[in-house]
Design a protein around this motif. Sequence first.
Motif, PDB file in Angstrom:
ATOM      1  N   GLU A  21       0.718  -1.162  -0.070  1.00 21.57           N
ATOM      2  CA  GLU A  21       0.098   0.099   0.028  1.00 21.57           C
ATOM      3  C   GLU A  21       0.982   1.201   0.018  1.00 21.57           C
ATOM      4  OE1 GLU A  21      -3.468   2.443   0.285  1.00 21.57           O
ATOM      5  OE2 GLU A  21      -3.037   0.409  -0.306  1.00 21.57           O
ATOM      6  N   VAL A  22       2.058   1.197   0.774  1.00 23.04           N
ATOM      7  CA  VAL A  22       2.644   2.506   0.935  1.00 23.04           C
ATOM      8  C   VAL A  22       3.426   2.674  -0.464  1.00 23.04           C
ATOM      9  CG1 VAL A  22       5.083   3.426   1.743  1.00 23.04           C
ATOM     10  CG2 VAL A  22       3.166   2.091   3.190  1.00 23.04           C
ATOM     11  N   LYS A  23       4.052   1.417  -0.981  1.00 25.83           N
ATOM     12  CA  LYS A  23       4.649   1.484  -2.391  1.00 25.83           C
ATOM     13  C   LYS A  23       3.770   2.245  -3.459  1.00 25.83           C
ATOM     14  CE  LYS A  23       6.505  -1.722  -5.942  1.00 25.83           C
ATOM     15  NZ  LYS A  23       7.640  -0.977  -6.472  1.00 25.83           N
ATOM     16  N   GLN A  24       2.705   1.584  -3.649  1.00 24.14           N
ATOM     17  CA  GLN A  24       1.615   2.189  -4.529  1.00 24.14           C
ATOM     18  C   GLN A  24       1.368   3.585  -4.542  1.00 24.14           C
ATOM     19  OE1 GLN A  24      -1.574  -0.871  -4.165  1.00 24.14           O
ATOM     20  NE2 GLN A  24      -0.451  -2.314  -5.506  1.00 24.14           N
ATOM     21  N   ARG A  25       1.097   3.878  -3.244  1.00 24.14           N
ATOM     22  CA  ARG A  25       0.584   5.528  -2.769  1.00 24.14           C
ATOM     23  C   ARG A  25       1.987   6.206  -3.341  1.00 24.14           C
ATOM     24  NH1 ARG A  25      -0.504   6.143   2.745  1.00 24.14           N
ATOM     25  NH2 ARG A  25      -0.761   8.296   2.192  1.00 24.14           N
ATOM     26  N   PHE A  26       3.196   5.957  -2.831  1.00 26.41           N
ATOM     27  CA  PHE A  26       4.334   6.816  -3.210  1.00 26.41           C
ATOM     28  C   PHE A  26       4.522   6.886  -4.429  1.00 26.41           C
ATOM     29  CE2 PHE A  26       8.788   8.415  -3.072  1.00 26.41           C
ATOM     30  CZ  PHE A  26       8.475   9.370  -2.157  1.00 26.41           C
ATOM     31  N   GLU A  27       4.568   5.762  -5.240  1.00 23.62           N
ATOM     32  CA  GLU A  27       4.738   5.971  -6.681  1.00 23.62           C
ATOM     33  C   GLU A  27       3.693   6.765  -7.548  1.00 23.62           C
ATOM     34  OE1 GLU A  27       6.912   1.509  -7.357  1.00 23.62           O
ATOM     35  OE2 GLU A  27       4.713   1.698  -8.011  1.00 23.62           O
ATOM     36  N   ARG A  28       2.331   6.711  -6.961  1.00 24.87           N
ATOM     37  CA  ARG A  28       1.367   7.629  -7.675  1.00 24.87           C
ATOM     38  C   ARG A  28       1.915   9.073  -7.232  1.00 24.87           C
ATOM     39  NH1 ARG A  28      -2.272   3.879  -5.759  1.00 24.87           N
ATOM     40  NH2 ARG A  28      -2.565   5.008  -3.747  1.00 24.87           N
ATOM     41  N   LEU A  29       2.405   9.389  -6.098  1.00 27.79           N
ATOM     42  CA  LEU A  29       2.944  10.757  -5.730  1.00 27.79           C
ATOM     43  C   LEU A  29       3.951  11.284  -6.468  1.00 27.79           C
ATOM     44  CD1 LEU A  29       3.036  13.169  -3.849  1.00 27.79           C
ATOM     45  CD2 LEU A  29       4.516  11.761  -2.344  1.00 27.79           C
ATOM     46  N   VAL A  30       5.035  10.360  -6.769  1.00 25.89           N
ATOM     47  CA  VAL A  30       6.207  10.998  -7.507  1.00 25.89           C
ATOM     48  C   VAL A  30       6.250  10.514  -9.047  1.00 25.89           C
ATOM     49  CG1 VAL A  30       7.622  11.221  -5.291  1.00 25.89           C
ATOM     50  CG2 VAL A  30       7.514   8.950  -6.785  1.00 25.89           C
ATOM     51  N   ALA A  31       5.394   9.622  -9.343  1.00 27.59           N
ATOM     52  CA  ALA A  31       5.651   8.911 -10.713  1.00 27.59           C
ATOM     53  C   ALA A  31       6.703   8.554 -11.444  1.00 27.59           C
ATOM     54  CB  ALA A  31       5.047  10.292 -11.693  1.00 27.59           C
ATOM     55  N   CYS A  32       7.175   7.898 -10.337  1.00 24.98           N
ATOM     56  CA  CYS A  32       8.544   6.838 -10.280  1.00 24.98           C
ATOM     57  C   CYS A  32       8.493   5.809  -9.435  1.00 24.98           C
ATOM     58  CB  CYS A  32       9.698   7.704  -9.655  1.00 24.98           C
ATOM     59  SG  CYS A  32      11.231   7.277  -9.341  1.00 24.98           S
ATOM     60  N   PRO A  33       8.911   4.578 -10.235  1.00 28.75           N
ATOM     61  CA  PRO A  33       8.818   3.363  -9.453  1.00 28.75           C
ATOM     62  C   PRO A  33       9.703   3.235  -8.331  1.00 28.75           C
ATOM     63  CG  PRO A  33       9.858   2.964 -11.593  1.00 28.75           C
ATOM     64  CD  PRO A  33       9.415   4.430 -11.399  1.00 28.75           C
ATOM     65  N   ILE A  34       9.512   2.556  -7.082  1.00 25.30           N
ATOM     66  CA  ILE A  34      10.365   2.263  -6.197  1.00 25.30           C
ATOM     67  C   ILE A  34      10.991   0.910  -6.343  1.00 25.30           C
ATOM     68  CG2 ILE A  34      10.643   1.994  -3.719  1.00 25.30           C
ATOM     69  CD1 ILE A  34       8.282   3.612  -3.328  1.00 25.30           C
ATOM     70  N   CYS A  35      12.305   0.932  -6.334  1.00 31.68           N
ATOM     71  CA  CYS A  35      13.045  -0.362  -6.731  1.00 31.68           C
ATOM     72  C   CYS A  35      13.234  -1.097  -5.354  1.00 31.68           C
ATOM     73  CB  CYS A  35      14.486  -0.216  -7.308  1.00 31.68           C
ATOM     74  SG  CYS A  35      14.247   0.407  -8.970  1.00 31.68           S
ATOM     75  N   GLU A  36      12.870  -2.185  -5.029  1.00 32.21           N
ATOM     76  CA  GLU A  36      13.109  -2.931  -3.962  1.00 32.21           C
ATOM     77  C   GLU A  36      14.191  -3.788  -4.170  1.00 32.21           C
ATOM     78  OE1 GLU A  36       9.648  -4.069  -1.231  1.00 32.21           O
ATOM     79  OE2 GLU A  36       8.613  -3.690  -2.977  1.00 32.21           O
ATOM     80  N   GLY A  37      14.962  -3.771  -2.818  1.00 32.59           N
ATOM     81  CA  GLY A  37      15.925  -4.989  -2.734  1.00 32.59           C
ATOM     82  C   GLY A  37      15.716  -5.544  -1.444  1.00 32.59           C
TER      83      GLY A  37
END
Length: 552
Positions: free
Chosen positions: A325-341
């Motif tokens: 849920e946090v990942k999806q909300r932040f990606e909508r905010l900045v229009a940039c994918p979050i790369c997890e590792g």
Amino acid sequence: MGDQPWIKSYPEGVRYDRELVQMPLWQILDDAVAQWPDRPAIDCMGRKLTYRELANQVERAAVGFREIGVKPGVHVGLYLPNTPHYVVSFFAILKAGGTVVNYSPLDAEKSLIHKIEDSETDIMVTLDAKSLYPMMAPLLRRTRLRTLVVAASGMPCEVAWGDDGHVRFESLLAKDGPRVEPPAIANLEEAVAVLQYTGGTSGLPKGAMLTHANVSAACSQYWETHAGAGILHESEERILAALPLFHIYALTVTMLMAIRLGAEMVLMPRFEAETALREIASKKITAFLGVPTMYSAILNHPKVADYDLSSIRFCGSGGAPLPLEVKQRFERLVACPICEGWGMTETSPTGTFSPVSIRHRPGSCGLPMPGVRIEFRDVNDPSKRVALGERGEICVAGPNVMKGYWKGGVASERTSDGLFRTGDVGYMDDDGFVYIVDRTKDMILCGGFNVYPRTIEEAIYEHPAVAEVSVIGIHDEYRGQAPKAFISLKPGTPGLTLEELKGFLEGRLGKHEMVQAMDIRADLPKTLVGKLSKKELYQEEAAKAAPGGATR
């Protein structure tokens, strides 16, 4: 590819078998200075250093450190926030032949004493700030610590300069003698560059021995999967260093990788959501690396919509699983994918990466890094491998995996064939994508069923009122253990009852996974780098369960 199904999923331009460059860590800076001498390297509170200026300070400090006794075999502690002193000291200590020992400015006195004695730290570098110097100064008399190098913070407290155990950091930089010739390293895989203490959930922290080969290999892995894949670009990035550099994730991925890229590091001495938003907007930050709680804090800041975050073109998350849920909300905010590792202190800390060119698989932390071998072993019998898709303990090998624990050996941490047992439980799908389920020690046994707190936490995060959540197992007379949720709510949201939460979770969780108890807290306990911490919650529950303990 039978034993390496991830190779078929590698993005174009990234090779699993790419040769990983290993080098003395100071060479990363030397190479950057040779390529980009006049590019800005550090911006800290408006003061900038170019790569040439940074290198000059490192060379002078190395002479100064050598004069106060730093040489091969000497361990030097860094008790510093994110300031230029950290970057200068790190490279200068290594060039003088010493080994760096990282200390957190948030460590309690007991932890500081343990690390000083256990690591055999003889010299410590700190600031004359009220939050640091008064904690460290008394330890000159109570521990083996013999020299305290104190730098000016701009907000000084009273320092005992007449004490012969004190050295001014600025006096090290004043040294203008012949440059120090770094020690010749015969074996990069044996030479320890950093003693990095692991937090752990119980007991005293252990020092992971990270060699020059380990850490430089980790940088090469990150380079291959990010710069090699065209995600990060040489001499173009401006990286917000919000994560504390004393943590291995920030040390390797933020500081060393930034320098290898010729990037500008914008240092934040302390993470605050509004300060981070202001820095991103005003300084046109292009890359942000954080832990999940940082992303949550930014998202939940009441003024987040007032800031222009459009300069960001790369985000990375590590240190703990990022709630979907946090990942999806932040990606909508900045229009940039979050790369997890995924990774650990013991792996320097690389392990997996998420290709941005491939559609994200919810819940996955990505594919094994180049040169990393990951296997899943039976939780109760690590000699047995489990099949793809089945849950098991993650066991890993690679050039980034630590030499061992300082004074601790590695026998109990290894499988019979030499893989490092991580204590993380997960599985791999047919395409080689890794999914972390939980820690072996956090697994809850409910009526004979294995229940994983992360599964429950992901479901609770979907509730619109929830800001943060930690789930642990508590004693249950009937089932042995039962899940209990500790929750902090978003500002301005109404309260939440256990029955309301259970109603929300119906259909999202199995009956054996359903939360049986709940606490609403203003804040949840966190580790020194901002990750949610369950250790304190377990301790609270144990105290309540003890004879005469409180009940709730």
